[in-house]
Enzyme design. Structure first.
Site, PDB file in Angstrom:
ATOM      1  N   ARG A 185       0.832  -1.061   0.116  1.00 36.31           N
ATOM      2  CA  ARG A 185       0.088   0.063   0.127  1.00 36.31           C
ATOM      3  C   ARG A 185       0.809   1.153  -0.072  1.00 36.31           C
ATOM      4  NH1 ARG A 185      -5.221  -0.908   3.700  1.00 36.31           N
ATOM      5  NH2 ARG A 185      -6.219   0.238   1.866  1.00 36.31           N
ATOM      6  N   GLN A 203      -0.562   2.431  -5.814  1.00 36.78           N
ATOM      7  CA  GLN A 203      -1.833   2.865  -5.565  1.00 36.78           C
ATOM      8  C   GLN A 203      -2.828   2.541  -6.596  1.00 36.78           C
ATOM      9  OE1 GLN A 203      -2.391   6.747  -4.720  1.00 36.78           O
ATOM     10  NE2 GLN A 203      -3.965   6.656  -3.295  1.00 36.78           N
ATOM     11  N   SER A 234      -8.200  -1.481  -2.059  1.00 39.90           N
ATOM     12  CA  SER A 234      -8.766  -0.265  -1.964  1.00 39.90           C
ATOM     13  C   SER A 234      -9.880   0.064  -2.705  1.00 39.90           C
ATOM     14  CB  SER A 234      -7.662   0.816  -1.953  1.00 39.90           C
ATOM     15  OG  SER A 234      -6.837   0.805  -0.906  1.00 39.90           O
TER      16      SER A 234
END
Length: 375
Positions: free
Chosen positions: A121, A126, A132
């Site tokens: 992470r 990302q 996520s």
């Protein structure tokens, strides 16, 4: 490595697909050759004709596509690796802490297995972070599911017949799912309270218009991966009682607390549920990993003796498969393009890259990840 196979999921409950046609259109000009199993995207809203129009070749089954594929992408872990080519790269959720036998099977067959939930992470990774992207949608769906079952409206309403007070929503665990749940509940007009063991998220909670419940638990924080650290028994007891007081007044409680690689902490026990109002709703997003709420069950709803409904919170992103697939596919595309060698016109595995090092579990006939190879 440039021949990619997009699998059809084996679980009938799975609605998502690992790559969508629009992203295949981006990969083919780079030099990737893409095969898609017939029917892989139907539940997500993507037809076989859509994939053909994007330039993919259709194959009848996963097994038919395994033989000459260098890269295999799917959502959930496979039931078996039989037929997958040696030295190929397999990308999916793996749940590696609970599937040691599968890791051994990947290693013994010489297949390179990437666990998507192990992608670091970090800022660089990302765009590849399936955790996520998917849990964000789960937080959104959790609020909608709760609102649809709640016997009152969420927003405040002033009418000639009288004033309706806003529903009270309590979100426990302010990670990606929790933040999206807060934002969704606020957009629907609810009064929202939230709690997390990481004080650093208080500002984020307040920026969304919610109130942050402060509980003095002493030393707290988060891991290098961005997950909440595990609490001591004393801290947990103190947290539970403070949360119980908020739950008593809440119409909706959403729990999202998970400790990566371990059983989810039990936050709401029967004695707390017994104190809640009849008709209130609880959604346990951690029910698949042990459960934050006593009595919660994956893929089942439960009604307590005093009329509190505990809704299933497992894999709620499956309820919005079009966008869930779009986001998952974007994560996979970012991964493939990150490791794409433009000169060689193929994907190359760089074990020195921190992203690959963090998520590649097996290679060269062995389990190579530091967290699993010695177990």
């Amino acid at each position: 490595m440039k021949k990619v196979l997009v699998c059809r999921e084996n679980d009938d409950r799975e609605t998502r697909v690992a790559l969508i046609p629009d992203d295949i259109k981006k990969l083919i000009p780079l030099g990737f050759e893409v095969k898609v199993v017939c029917g892989a995207g139907v539940k997500s809203g993507f037809s076989d004709e859509d994939y053909k129009a994007a330039g993919a070749v259709l194959v009848a089954s996963n097994e038919d596509g395994y033989g000459d594929s260098d890269i295999i992408v799917r959502i959930m872990k496979p039931d078996s690796v039989k037929g997958i080519k040696k030295d190929s790269l397999h990308l999916s959720y793996m749940d590696p802490f609970n599937n040691r036998e599968l890791l051994d099977e990947f290693a013994s067959e010489g297949i390179q297995a990437v666990s998507l939930e192990m992608i670091p992470r970090t800022t660089l990774a990302q765009k590849m972070d399936v955790q996520s992207s998917q849990t964000s949608l789960a937080g959104y769906v959790a609020v909608l599911n709760a609102a649809s079952r709640l016997p009152k409206v969420l927003p405040m309403m002033v009418t000639p017949a009288g004033t309706i007070n806003p529903a009270r929503v309590f979100v426990i665990g302010v990670g990606v799912a929790g933040l999206q749940a807060i934002a969704t509940a606020k957009r629907l007009g609810a009064r929202v309270d939230a709690f997390d063991t990481r004080p650093v998220v208080e500002e984020q909670v307040k920026s969304l218009g919610a109130s942050f419940l402060k509980i003095d638990l002493g030393e707290m924080g988060q891991t290098a991966q961005g997950y909440a650290k595990e609490l001591t028994p004393e801290q947990i007891a103190k947290q539970k009682e403070a949360q119980a007081k908020v739950c008593e007044k809440a119409n909706i409680v959403i729990t999202t607390a998970k400790v990566f690689g371990r059983k989810a902490p039990r936050l709401l026990e029967k004695n707390v549920l017994d104190r809640m109002m009849k008709g209130s709703i609880v959604v346990d997003l951690a029910c698949g990993s042990g459960g934050n709420v006593e009595g919660s069950k994956p893929f089942e709803d439960v009604v307590t003796e005093n009329g509190v409904t505990i809704l299933n919170g497992e894999l709620l992103e499956r309820q919005v498969p079009y966008d869930a697939s779009k986001m998952f596919s974007g994560n996979i595309t970012a991964f493939l393009t990150h490791f794409y060698d433009k000169e060689a016109k193929e994907l190359k595995i760089n074990l020195e890259d921190e992203i690959m090092k963090g998520c590649l579990l097996t290679s060269g006939g062995q389990i190579i990840h530091e967290r699993f190879k010695a177990n």
